[in-house]
Design a protein around this motif. Sequence first.
Motif, PDB file in Angstrom:
ATOM      1  N   VAL A 175      -5.827   8.570  -1.324  1.00  0.00           N
ATOM      2  CA  VAL A 175      -4.712   7.801  -1.294  1.00  0.00           C
ATOM      3  C   VAL A 175      -3.153   7.788  -2.433  1.00  0.00           C
ATOM      4  O   VAL A 175      -3.824   8.054  -2.689  1.00  0.00           O
ATOM      5  N   ALA A 176      -2.484   8.518  -1.599  1.00  0.00           N
ATOM      6  CA  ALA A 176      -1.492   8.920  -2.388  1.00  0.00           C
ATOM      7  C   ALA A 176      -0.533   8.646  -2.478  1.00  0.00           C
ATOM      8  O   ALA A 176       0.203   7.828  -1.794  1.00  0.00           O
ATOM      9  N   VAL A 177      -0.372   8.018  -4.385  1.00  0.00           N
ATOM     10  CA  VAL A 177       0.859   6.851  -4.777  1.00  0.00           C
ATOM     11  C   VAL A 177       2.059   7.302  -5.428  1.00  0.00           C
ATOM     12  O   VAL A 177       2.309   7.903  -6.286  1.00  0.00           O
ATOM     13  N   CYS A 178       3.314   7.593  -4.185  1.00  0.00           N
ATOM     14  CA  CYS A 178       4.574   7.932  -4.852  1.00  0.00           C
ATOM     15  C   CYS A 178       4.864   9.381  -5.103  1.00  0.00           C
ATOM     16  O   CYS A 178       4.156  10.015  -4.058  1.00  0.00           O
ATOM     17  N   GLN A 179       4.814   9.616  -6.084  1.00  0.00           N
ATOM     18  CA  GLN A 179       5.376  11.557  -5.754  1.00  0.00           C
ATOM     19  C   GLN A 179       4.573  12.130  -5.074  1.00  0.00           C
ATOM     20  O   GLN A 179       5.113  13.036  -5.004  1.00  0.00           O
TER      21      GLN A 179
END
Length: 422
Positions: A175-179
């Motif tokens: 799960v990658a968040v934003c940038q």
Amino acid sequence: MRYMATYDLMETIRNTNQWLGASARTLASFPYMAMLPNPAIRWMAAWGEVTERSFERMVAKPDWGIDSITCDDGRDHLVNVRTVVERPFGDLLHFEVAGREPQPRKILLVAPMSGHYATLLRSTVKSLITNCEVYVTDWHNARDIPVSAGKFDVEDYTLYLVDFMRHLGPETNVVAVCQPAPLTLAATAYLAEEDPDAQPRTLTLIGGPIDPDATPTDVTDFGHRVTMGQLEETMCQRVGFKYAGVGRRVYPGLLQLSSFMSMNMDRHSKAFTDQILRVARGEASDHDPHNKFYDEYLAVMDMPAEFYLSTVERIFKNCEVAKNAFTVNGKHVDIGKITTVAVKTVEGANDDISAPGQCVAALDLLTGLPDEKKASHLEPGAGHYGIFAGKSWRNNIRPLVLNFIDQNAGEARSGASLSVVN
């Protein structure tokens, strides 16, 4: 030396303001001051307390503050934060829940390297560890990394993610968040070609700038207005003599913070004025909403200059990921090589940083992935922060992400090993 002097000057200004706050609070708290029942004295003590706390937090890394968690069995379990992979620019952390059986969902939460610490995802982690094995990327403050550790740019960041995914194995759900969303997508594509057995099971991209030009915002407009020479000259400095990273070129956290706050200066000014009045009236507390928010918001970290500059140039200006032209060590990373990893995108309808359309663009790049393994969600009324840590995350997005993980948990993938690399 000019850049080091500027860096030290900013630290001197911060330290001076912290000292002024502490002095005002101490002076106004002397017993003899009680002989003068003047509201101005209470106001001075309140101003000193708020000022000292604010400037002190700017150089302190927040604690995770997750000591225990109530799990699905109804019992409270102690939580131990353990480093499982240690690297110069960032570690891989595991939130171990004592006395609980290992959970079938293994989640790698990729935190941004965008000025704040990974603890910004504290509430996200707390919402997941109740029934998941959670791992988090913990990026280090560049000011504390010696020059001898070398450079760190977008390619190095991508290779760090590749190593972390290899360590956790093919049953991992990323799960990658934003940038980090575009670089996490690139890392997954890198594994698809170089080491297919190490690919994660699922990939969820939350509010990330896969294609910054899909829906322009103030952030993307800024990236197009300024030249790389202007950014390097005005934003990058060398760490001063106080820290272990002396001489390293960085985008200073204090400079980033000034940019953050200038975007909503009226709101921040009112928040601090109101807090001073609350302290003066005795209505504030150590963990009131103001302190909880600003203790995290004001805690900023220096970014390696080469990472900042390469992010602006390659992700925002040249749109290398959006054009499927990203390279690592001179080798093209073809996103179309992803054929087995289920991918989901999440966007907020009111996101003014990564506007709707920027993240979902990832699905069009996945030319080798069947449509049944693609999913997207647009959360009505949600801003940037809300899609990974707010009410929208807790009530709507988190259940959707976990359902997406569970739906793809039982599917056999050709060429993927079922063993977990430790």
